[in-house]
Design an enzyme around this catalytic site. Structure first.
Site, PDB file in Angstrom:
ATOM      1  N   ALA A 206       0.982  -1.522   0.356  1.00 36.31           N
ATOM      2  CA  ALA A 206       0.218  -0.067  -0.261  1.00 36.31           C
ATOM      3  C   ALA A 206       0.852   0.751   0.106  1.00 36.31           C
ATOM      4  O   ALA A 206       1.966   1.273   0.805  1.00 36.31           O
ATOM      5  CB  ALA A 206      -0.800  -0.074   1.420  1.00 36.31           C
TER       6      ALA A 206
ATOM      7  N   VAL B 219       3.801  -1.131   3.767  1.00 38.79           N
ATOM      8  CA  VAL B 219       4.291   0.244   3.044  1.00 38.79           C
ATOM      9  C   VAL B 219       5.620   0.507   1.638  1.00 38.79           C
ATOM     10  O   VAL B 219       6.177   0.609   1.969  1.00 38.79           O
ATOM     11  CB  VAL B 219       4.485   1.065   4.654  1.00 38.79           C
ATOM     12  CG1 VAL B 219       4.522   2.103   3.449  1.00 38.79           C
ATOM     13  CG2 VAL B 219       3.462   0.847   5.601  1.00 38.79           C
ATOM     14  N   LYS B 220       4.579   1.218   1.102  1.00 38.49           N
ATOM     15  CA  LYS B 220       5.296   0.997  -0.117  1.00 38.49           C
ATOM     16  C   LYS B 220       5.976   2.824  -0.524  1.00 38.49           C
ATOM     17  O   LYS B 220       4.903   3.461  -0.208  1.00 38.49           O
ATOM     18  CB  LYS B 220       3.891   0.759  -1.832  1.00 38.49           C
ATOM     19  CG  LYS B 220       4.639   0.687  -2.796  1.00 38.49           C
ATOM     20  CD  LYS B 220       3.843   0.079  -3.775  1.00 38.49           C
ATOM     21  CE  LYS B 220       4.222  -0.198  -5.090  1.00 38.49           C
ATOM     22  NZ  LYS B 220       3.702  -0.613  -6.163  1.00 38.49           N
ATOM     23  N   VAL B 221       7.269   2.523  -0.512  1.00 39.93           N
ATOM     24  CA  VAL B 221       7.996   4.209  -0.492  1.00 39.93           C
ATOM     25  C   VAL B 221       8.805   4.327  -1.517  1.00 39.93           C
ATOM     26  O   VAL B 221       9.005   3.209  -2.027  1.00 39.93           O
ATOM     27  CB  VAL B 221       8.603   4.066   0.978  1.00 39.93           C
ATOM     28  CG1 VAL B 221       9.394   5.659   1.613  1.00 39.93           C
ATOM     29  CG2 VAL B 221       7.866   3.667   2.024  1.00 39.93           C
TER      30      VAL B 221
END
Length: 215
Positions: free
Chosen positions: A57, A83-85
């Site tokens: 996400a 967590v997509k960064v």
């Protein structure tokens, strides 16, 4: 090699999961916008209920504090949320902190081996090189996958290589040959993986011969 689907379409995710081959899901703001989802959290909860695997996400903040705030809230949704960064300086700062907090990250928009090495050093769980977008500008995207896999092996980094921006089955096969950990792709490419004209011809012949036996 794990197979992820790159979509925010719940029907596609369900169908791929029913095929018994789905290990995870990747999403991004463009995919979410395409499907018209208004409640991002609700969408992620529904995806997590379908697939028991890593669900990426993406944050939309581009400053470290903003990324941390968004990412911590996303991580609370479900144990499988990654967590997509974005692979920027502020993103790398956040990845290091997330790693210290036990929050898994998928560092996205990677286009070079140097970027991938920095992400691994920061503690990324996944690195997402975009092979199709490199192909679009006349660079060989799969060469980047080879470089990253080699570098990670050289130094025993635990960061998994997730091949993204996959456009066709050849990307998938080359990823497996190189030794990538994950390949994420649109549903149409997943469907193509199972298709072969000789399979269709052979099945048609078998069915035709079987009907003759019933006469």
């Amino acid at each position: 090699m794990k197979i992820f689907i790159d979509t925010a379409n719940l029907n596609e995710i369900k169908e791929a999961a029913d095929m018994g081959l789905l290990d995870g899901v990747t999403t991004n703001p463009s995919l979410v916008s395409k499907e018209g989802h208004k409640d991002f959290r609700s969408m992620l909860e529904k995806i997590c209920a379908i697939v028991d695997g890593d669900i990426s996400a993406e944050v939309v903040a581009v400053d470290c504090e903003g990324i941390l705030k968004e990412g911590r809230e996303l991580a609370k949704i479900h144990k499988n949320i990654v967590v997509k960064v974005p692979l920027i300086k502020e993103g790398l700062k956040a990845v290091k902190i997330f790693h210290s907090e036990g929050i898994k990250t998928n560092v996205t928009l990677c286009f070079s081996a140097s970027q991938a090495l920095l992400a691994a050093k920061a503690g990324a769980y996944l690195i997402s090189p975009f092979v199709g977008r490199l192909d679009d500008i006349s660079q060989n995207g799969m060469e980047l996958i080879q470089q990253i896999v080699q570098i990670y092996q050289n130094y025993d980094y635990e960061t998994q290589v997730l091949v993204a921006s996959v456009r066709h089955p050849i990307h998938f096969v080359e990823s497996a040959l190189i030794g990538a950990d994950v390949c994420t792709m649109p549903f149409k490419v997943i469907e193509q993986l199972a298709k072969h004209p000789l399979t269709d011809i052979g099945l048609e012949k078998f069915m035709s011969d079987w009907k003759k036996l019933q006469k």
